[in-house]
Design an enzyme around this catalytic site. Structure first.
Site, PDB file in Angstrom:
ATOM      1  N   ALA A 279       1.005  -1.205   0.034  1.00 17.88           N
ATOM      2  CA  ALA A 279       0.164   0.101  -0.003  1.00 17.88           C
ATOM      3  C   ALA A 279       0.825   1.349  -0.218  1.00 17.88           C
ATOM      4  O   ALA A 279       0.304   2.214  -0.367  1.00 17.88           O
ATOM      5  CB  ALA A 279      -0.980   0.117   1.448  1.00 17.88           C
ATOM      6  N   GLY A 283      -1.375   6.423  -1.891  1.00 18.97           N
ATOM      7  CA  GLY A 283      -2.213   7.080  -2.931  1.00 18.97           C
ATOM      8  C   GLY A 283      -3.251   6.133  -3.388  1.00 18.97           C
ATOM      9  O   GLY A 283      -4.542   6.551  -3.275  1.00 18.97           O
ATOM     10  N   GLU A 303       1.545  -2.940   4.388  1.00 18.74           N
ATOM     11  CA  GLU A 303       2.873  -2.332   4.008  1.00 18.74           C
ATOM     12  C   GLU A 303       3.873  -3.025   4.868  1.00 18.74           C
ATOM     13  O   GLU A 303       3.881  -3.095   5.982  1.00 18.74           O
ATOM     14  CB  GLU A 303       2.789  -0.788   4.086  1.00 18.74           C
ATOM     15  N   CYS A 399       4.105  -0.457 -12.437  1.00 16.52           N
ATOM     16  CA  CYS A 399       4.582   0.788 -12.988  1.00 16.52           C
ATOM     17  C   CYS A 399       5.627   0.479 -13.877  1.00 16.52           C
ATOM     18  O   CYS A 399       6.931   1.172 -13.813  1.00 16.52           O
ATOM     19  CB  CYS A 399       4.683   2.084 -12.057  1.00 16.52           C
TER      20      CYS A 399
END
Length: 461
Positions: A279, A283, A303, A399
């Site tokens: 996490a 965002g 996390e 990403c």
């Protein structure tokens, strides 16, 4: 009158030198201390009271130099007649900065050379300044096309090598992009060019806490496809009331789209427990928290690192729902199997999809990084499928467009398990053009104006 004009010129020169000094100091922090340009540069600009115009110049110098570091290094080394390893690091950064001004900006050559020599004289010594002067004069003897003709591999026989030099990317990244684009040379060059364009400041409102209209009234433009997004044309997002109050945050539109897509997939049965496996910094968790369906719905944001978990807690602060932040290793989940209805896995990756925002990353990352990250991604995705109930949905996100971090990770996990299947992700990004053949989605800066986010949706059988 004459004295006044001279004073004006001197002031202008001092401001330009301030911008260059800030850029030089940012480069030193990035290359010597492994700082991140997007963090260190704004801090330097604030500390030194740089005005907006000169801040824009300092930003262009910093980011432009970092983007093409590899290209400038080849040119500088050729002109210096020696290895960069033989030079003092401050001299190297100054020469890169000077090369960028000579080859990629409209700064007059004499100004580019003299101001860079002044930096070296101030930060190193007179002998190094004379050396820098000689090197930069040689750099300025040709434009970038001329240097490409001299130093880059021939385009006809080594397209990746040529484009790597011409557009400031390591050749391994160029080849990875080419693979993801199925060898389309025109699209490949467009992707590299887009990587070198400044990324807009993208904002996302927190559903249930803010709305896009507030951002628009503060000067932002509505995002093209995300119903929760806006783009800030100029200015500091931290000055917006919605951002300061936590009603909105900085988040790329592509990141918003893949998160929202998870919430749109139809599932039967309960839809109350959602999981964000990786996490930090929060965002996507903040967006998910506002999208959780129905009364009693809850998000568990996980996390591994405590400092990042604190950022997640901060992002979720003020959300009306009851959500939990847990410090844990998601590859070894402390929760029961089949415990969630929807799972978001934004897996750790090379970050090659965000090079326009983090220009130094292209030179820090190595092809050898992909293997260990891929093993982690496979482990996390396997844990994510175990965590979702039959009929539930997992969104696998990176990403990065690198095939070893995207399609083939999903392929390998599905082959090894046999209890999950792909769902066509394209219908859950309505209005977004050019999403390919599916079922997975790969966004691109040159096509969609977003970071190069990858999304695969998987349903547990």
């Amino acid at each position: 009158m004459s004295g006044s004009r001279q004073g004006g010129r001197r002031d202008a020169g001092e401001r330009a030198d301030l911008a260059r000094t800030v850029a030089f100091d940012a480069l030193r922090a990035v290359n010597d201390d492994e700082a991140y340009a997007n963090l260190v540069l704004p801090e330097l600009l604030r500390e030194r009271g740089v005005n907006a115009r000169d801040a824009a110049f300092a930003t262009e110098l910093t980011y432009g130099t970092l983007r093409s570091t590899g290209t400038y290094d080849q040119i500088v080394q050729t002109c210096a007649g020696r290895s960069l390893a033989d030079l003092d690091p401050p001299v190297i950064d100054a020469l890169r900065l000077g090369a960028h001004q000579l080859l990629s900006t409209r700064v007059p050559p004499h100004a580019a050379v003299s101001t860079t020599v002044d930096l070296v004289r101030t930060h190193v010594h007179e002998g190094a300044a004379k050396f820098a002067n000689a090197v930069l004069r040689r750099v300025g003897e040709q434009d970038l096309d001329g240097w490409a003709e001299q130093l880059a591999p021939p385009r006809e026989t080594d397209l990746a090598g040529y484009l790597a030099f011409r557009h400031g990317h390591p050749a391994w990244i160029v080849r990875a992009f080419s693979d993801a684009l199925r060898g389309d040379a025109e699209a490949l060059e467009a992707a590299l060019i887009a990587d070198n364009e400044p990324a807009p400041v993208a904002l996302a409102v927190r559903p249930g806490r803010g709305d896009v209209e507030e951002l628009v009234s503060a000067g932002a433009q509505p995002a093209r496809w995300s119903p929760y997004g806006a783009t800030l044309v100029s200015g500091d997002p931290g000055k917006l009331a919605a951002v300061r109050a936590g009603r909105a945050g900085v988040q790329d539109e592509g990141s918003q789209l893949v998160t929202v897509a998870l919430s749109r997939v139809e599932i039967s049965g309960p839809d109350e427990r959602w999981l964000d496996m990786c996490a930090g910094p929060g965002g996507k968790a903040a967006l998910l928290a506002g999208l959780t369906a129905g009364p009693g719905a809850q998000l568990l944001a996980v996390e591994k690192h405590e400092h990042r978990a604190r950022l997640v807690e901060q992002a979720l602060r003020g959300d009306p729902g009851e959500h939990e932040v847990l410090v844990a290793d998601a590859t070894d989940p402390p929760w029961p199997e089949e415990d969630f209805d929807r799972v978001l896995l934004d897996a750790p990756c090379t970050g090659l999809g965000a090079l326009r925002r983090r220009p130094e990353a292209r030179w820090r990352r190595q092809s050898a990084d992909v293997g260990p990250l891929r093993r982690l991604q496979i482990s996390l995705l396997d844990a994510g499928i175990r965590s979702v109930r039959p009929g539930g949905i997992v969104a696998y996100v990176t990403c990065s467009p690198h095939l070893a971090e995207t399609v083939t990770v999903v392929d390998d996990v599905l082959k090894s398990r046999g209890d999950a299947e792909r769902v066509d992700a394209r219908p859950y990004l309505p209005g977004v053009p050019d999403l390919g053949d599916g079922p997975d989605v790969q966004l691109w800066p040159h096509v969609h104006g977003t970071d190069a986010m990858y999304l695969a949706l998987l349903r547990r059988k």
